[in-house]
Design a protein around this motif. Structure first.
Motif, short mmCIF file in Angstrom:
data_model
loop_
_atom_site.label_atom_id
_atom_site.label_comp_id
_atom_site.label_asym_id
_atom_site.label_seq_id
_atom_site.Cartn_x
_atom_site.Cartn_y
_atom_site.Cartn_z
N GLU A 40 2.37 1.91 -3.31
CA GLU A 40 1.34 2.44 -3.98
C GLU A 40 0.88 4.05 -4.01
OE1 GLU A 40 -1.50 -1.50 -5.47
OE2 GLU A 40 -2.14 -0.21 -3.47
N GLY A 56 3.32 2.25 -9.74
CA GLY A 56 2.26 1.29 -10.37
C GLY A 56 2.84 0.03 -10.59
N HIS A 67 0.84 -1.34 0.02
CA HIS A 67 0.05 0.04 -0.13
C HIS A 67 0.88 1.25 0.12
CE1 HIS A 67 -3.64 -2.34 1.75
NE2 HIS A 67 -3.65 -2.39 0.40
#
Lengths: 224, 77
Positions: B26, B31, B23
């Motif tokens: 991201e 990506g 997480h």
């Protein structure tokens, strides 16, 4: 009746467990340091307390499970002594192989610290004889690594043999089949994440845990 | 002699730490990260005559919990 509480560096529920043992048995338990290699002869009841033994280094309970005293605990368990592992104590018992499976980081990633409802699955064991099967009781939990894991075959065997003593009534940490506490195959070793020693007198706000200790003593008396 | 022990969670064992790292990556705008699994690297400085059997026993008896983890031993000259 002889009882003992094991003390590791980083244990922090050892004195609470000792108070619970004394209240139930009527005598003070021996406090046994992790480097000791012997337990009192003919020990009846051993507590492996909660806390953060060895700072949870490597894995929770990993270092404590290899400390000298745990060999004596394993021998006493083989002989039939009752062993109760709470929270970090449960982690120590799985790491030492006295109980199957492992306790992983909570699925949500968070430390969980609150009262939780538990369902008594097996009310036949010495630890749970004062409860009714299917009864809902409330114990506090306070852990980061309480997510019980075992492979499906082990889980099926535990369920089939009635060795799931307690189950969370709601999913709090991702434990397989919501397992909160399990017994060994002899029924004389119980590991559980919730803390029964924190709910034994009215001043604690609840007394659901008292019956666990009273039941244990009753079981020991019946055996004597 | 040195040995590096790589301890990794077995497939199917949940890894909340790996998930949190995923997480965070991201969040940094990276990506294309499909999954993250976190493990441990333990470096051992050993007597030269340490046997492979002993190193393996160290892994089995303490360094890895084989209920949930795999280990790989890499000897470094």
């Amino acid at each position: 009746m002889k009882s003992a509480v094991i003390v590791f560096p980083g244990s922090n529920c050892d004195r609470d467990l000792a108070v619970a043992f004394e209240a139930a048995t009527g005598s003070k338990p021996a406090m046994i340091w992790h480097r000791d290699t012997d337990l009192p002869a003919d020990i009846d009841l051993i507590g492996v307390p909660g806390g953060f033994s060895y700072g949870d280094y490597l894995r929770s309970g990993a270092m404590a499970a290899r400390s000298p005293v745990m060999q004596a605990v394993a021998q006493a368990a083989t002989r039939g002594a009752f062993v109760l592992g709470v929270c970090n104590g449960f982690q120590v018992l799985t790491e030492s192989g006295l109980l199957p499976g492992a306790l992983l980081r909570n699925a949500g990633g968070h430390f969980v610290c609150r009262d939780v409802p538990l369902t008594v699955e097996n009310a036949q064991s010495a630890f749970t004889s004062r409860y009714d099967a299917g009864e809902t009781i409330h114990f506090p939990v306070a852990h980061h690594d309480g997510n019980y894991f075992a492979d499906d075959a082990t889980l099926d065997r535990l369920e089939g043999e009635g060795r799931v003593a307690l189950r969370y009534a709601e999913n709090i940490n991702g434990s397989a089949r919501n397992i909160a506490g399990i017994l060994n195959d002899g029924g004389n070793v119980l590991g559980m994440m919730p803390h029964p020693e924190r709910v034994i007198e009215p001043a604690h706000g609840a007394t659901d845990g008292k019956r666990l200790f009273d039941g244990l003593v009753e079981g020991l008396m019946a055996r004597a | 002699m040195k040995a590096r022990i790589f301890v990794t969670l077995k497939g199917g064992v949940l890894d909340p730490q790996g998930k949190a790292i995923h997480h965070a990556l991201e969040g940094l705008g990276f990506g294309g990260v499909n999954d993250v699994r976190a493990g441990k690297l333990i470096e051992l400085d050993l007597a030269d005559d340490t046997s492979d059997e002993d190193i393996d026993a160290m892994c089995r008896k303490l360094l890895a919990n084989t209920v949930i983890e795999n280990y790989r031993i890499e000897k470094v000259a």
